[in-house]
Enzyme design. Structure first.
Site, PDB file in Angstrom:
ATOM      1  CG  HIS A  82       2.030  -1.553   0.053  1.00 30.19           C
ATOM      2  ND1 HIS A  82       2.488  -0.310  -0.265  1.00 30.19           N
ATOM      3  CD2 HIS A  82       0.692  -1.410   0.262  1.00 30.19           C
ATOM      4  CE1 HIS A  82       1.487   0.545  -0.261  1.00 30.19           C
ATOM      5  NE2 HIS A  82       0.393  -0.089   0.056  1.00 30.19           N
TER       6      HIS A  82
ATOM      7  CG  ASP B 265       2.249  -3.500  -4.380  1.00 35.38           C
ATOM      8  OD1 ASP B 265       2.321  -2.594  -5.232  1.00 35.38           O
ATOM      9  OD2 ASP B 265       2.970  -3.529  -3.360  1.00 35.38           O
TER      10      ASP B 265
END
Ligand code: UDP
Length: 492
Positions: A20, A117
């Protein structure tokens, strides 16, 4: 006196996991380099040292970005062992929210936008309080984005038929999801928390100012069209979708590498296109039996390889996700077959725990990638024109594998891979030969297809390309504070 215009300041939030962090850093870098923004990146982690220890590899980001590591989140009071990885991430992010709020309050000037995210959607409440624009950065592909947005609206009969009767799951206007490539969620049908968490993400995402996706128009035209069509996916979310990819960590110039890796030196002495790179991402692990079969499959294939190995973990396929063990310097790992390293010394290199993957995939000696199909790994393979063998383990990797080995035709797929199964050495040997041996038909075809995608990816990111244009539009919104959605809402 000349008035210096104030720079636009934006904040990004990365959830735990290198997979991520990397695309978020790269997105931040683009805003800083192409649009001269001030960029602050908040990094949530369970173990700050694990994420920080990777940063020297990414030294090019340090001068450009204000990277803030939040205090490690402690979940030791909870029984996370049996939890799905998605629920663990949601929980970690929830616990990090007070820190995020406190850090945002300190920033001067206050950022005009917050970009999170998939796991950071609960931070939108904070963005509202500070009057910031809210964006989601979907670090994987548009197909998975469509599944997430549609998930809260799936009817129970469809879900039941998919989970128990293994029927394909329909997503309006998109390729249906075959059970073979299903998302983790449907293999845990009774996990109520997981299903609620995932449905909430889909609903939260439908309320943002824009969704950035790590894909490009030419890679997923059908899905992107469906997402924008008011009669298809547009019924569930009218949020503009901006494909900005492929965003991957750029290869470091040799002078920036902390030390030139042994892997790269070894690759220098191998023939062009001859090496199979084997890696299961930042956290993927195999069972002891599976490791043994893979070792034999590699050895029997007789092909050259670089294999990033990790100790076996029996109960989960993401055993190294939240914590990285230190790499040992020498010796055959005791979890590989006796004598494996010495028998394969002439053709193979075993690397423990971690390799400089983007540099490896960019090396001309690498001819194919046996991968868990994490989306970063996938994009890194595509932009270097490297075909893949799919070995999905968890999360949305099965969907990625279905796409790569399906209509994109840039990968072959090991059929027997799945929870609780062990892929035999003969199957592995056969698959490696089919891809690596130059005269084999499947290998020729996937190589040609991936080279075409490499060309498309480059064009999408270049000035005038679709992804370049998408990022420009989002940058303009961050500068002016006005988005298409808000203009419509105010009747402008
Ligand atoms: N990675 C790396 N070296 C390794 C393993 C992984 O540099 O030995 C990087 C890889 O290049 C990619 C990221 O870690 O950028 C993994 O992300 P991906 O989405 O592929 O998988 P995840 O780890 O999130 O499952």
């Amino acid at each position: 006196m000349e008035v210096v215009p104030t720079k636009t300041h934006i904040a990004l939030l990365a959830s735990p996991g290198i997979g991520h962090l990397i695309p978020v850093l790269e997105l931040g870098r683009r805003f800083a380099v192409q649009h001269h923004f001030l960029v602050t990146i908040f990094v949530v982690t369970t173990d700050a040292s694990a994420a920080q220890s990777q940063l020297p590899h990414y030294s090019s980001y340090r001068d450009l970005l204000n990277i803030v590591f939040l205090p490690p989140v402690d979940v030791s009071d909870l029984a996370t062992g049996s939890m799905a990885i998605l629920s663990q991430l949601v929980l970690l992010m929830r616990r990090a929210m007070p820190h995020i709020r406190a850090e945002i309050a300190k920033l001067k000037p206050c950022p005009s936008a917050l970009i999170v995210d998939l796991f950071g959607t609960e931070a939108f409440e904070i963005a509202n309080d500070f009057s910031m624009l809210k964006y989601m950065f979907h670090t994987t592909n548009a197909w998975f984005l469509a599944l997430t947005l549609y998930y809260p609206h799936h009817n129970e009969t469809d879900k039941h038929d998919h989970v128990y009767l293994h029927k394909p799951l329909n997503i309006p206007g998109c390729t249906p999801l075959e059970y073979e490539g299903t998302f983790d969620l449907d293999t845990r049908p009774d996990d109520r928390v997981l299903h609620e968490d995932y449905a909430k993400m889909g609903l939260d995402m439908a309320k943002v100012d824009g969704i950035l996706v790590n894909t490009w128009e030419g890679l997923e035209p059908r899905t992107l069209k469906a997402l924008r069509d008011p009669n298809l996916m547009g019924r569930f979310s009218s949020v503009p979708v901006h494909p900005v990819g492929p965003l991957i960590r750029p290869v470091q110039p040799v002078e920036n590498l902390v030390c030139r890796s042994k892997v790269l030196d070894w690759l220098d002495s191998q023939p062009a296109g001859s090496v199979l790179y084997v890696s299961f991402g930042s956290g993927g692990t195999l069972s002891a039996n599976q490791l043994t079969e893979l070792a034999w499959g590699l050895e029997l294939s007789g092909q050259r390889f670089v294999w990033v190995v990790r100790p076996p973990v029996e109960s989960t396929a993401f055993g190294s996700y939240f914590r990285q063990k230190e790499r040992t310097e020498d010796g055959t790992p005791d979890y590989l077959p006796d004598g494996f390293v010495s028998r394969t010394r002439e053709v193979g290199l075993v690397v423990e725990m971690w390799a400089p993957q983007t540099e490896v995939l960019a090396h001309e000696s690498v001819g194919a990638f046996l991968s868990h199909c994490g989306w970063n790994s996938t994009l890194e393979s595509v932009v270097n024109g490297v075909p893949m063998i799919c070995w999905p383990l968890y999360a949305e990797q099965g969907m990625n594998a279905a796409m790569l080995s399906g209509h994109l035709g840039i990968a072959t797929r090991l059929k027997e891979v799945g929870p609780g199964t062990v892929v035999g050495r003969e199957e592995i040997e056969k698959m490696i030969r089919r891809l690596m041996e130059k005269d084999e038909e499947p290998g020729k075809l996937v190589r040609a297809n991936v080279l075409e995608l490499e060309r498309q990816a480059e064009a999408a990111l270049a000035k005038g390309g679709s992804s370049h244009g998408s990022l420009e539009r989002v940058a303009k919104e961050c500068k002016t504070g006005l988005t298409g959605l808000r203009e419509r809402a105010y009747g402008a």
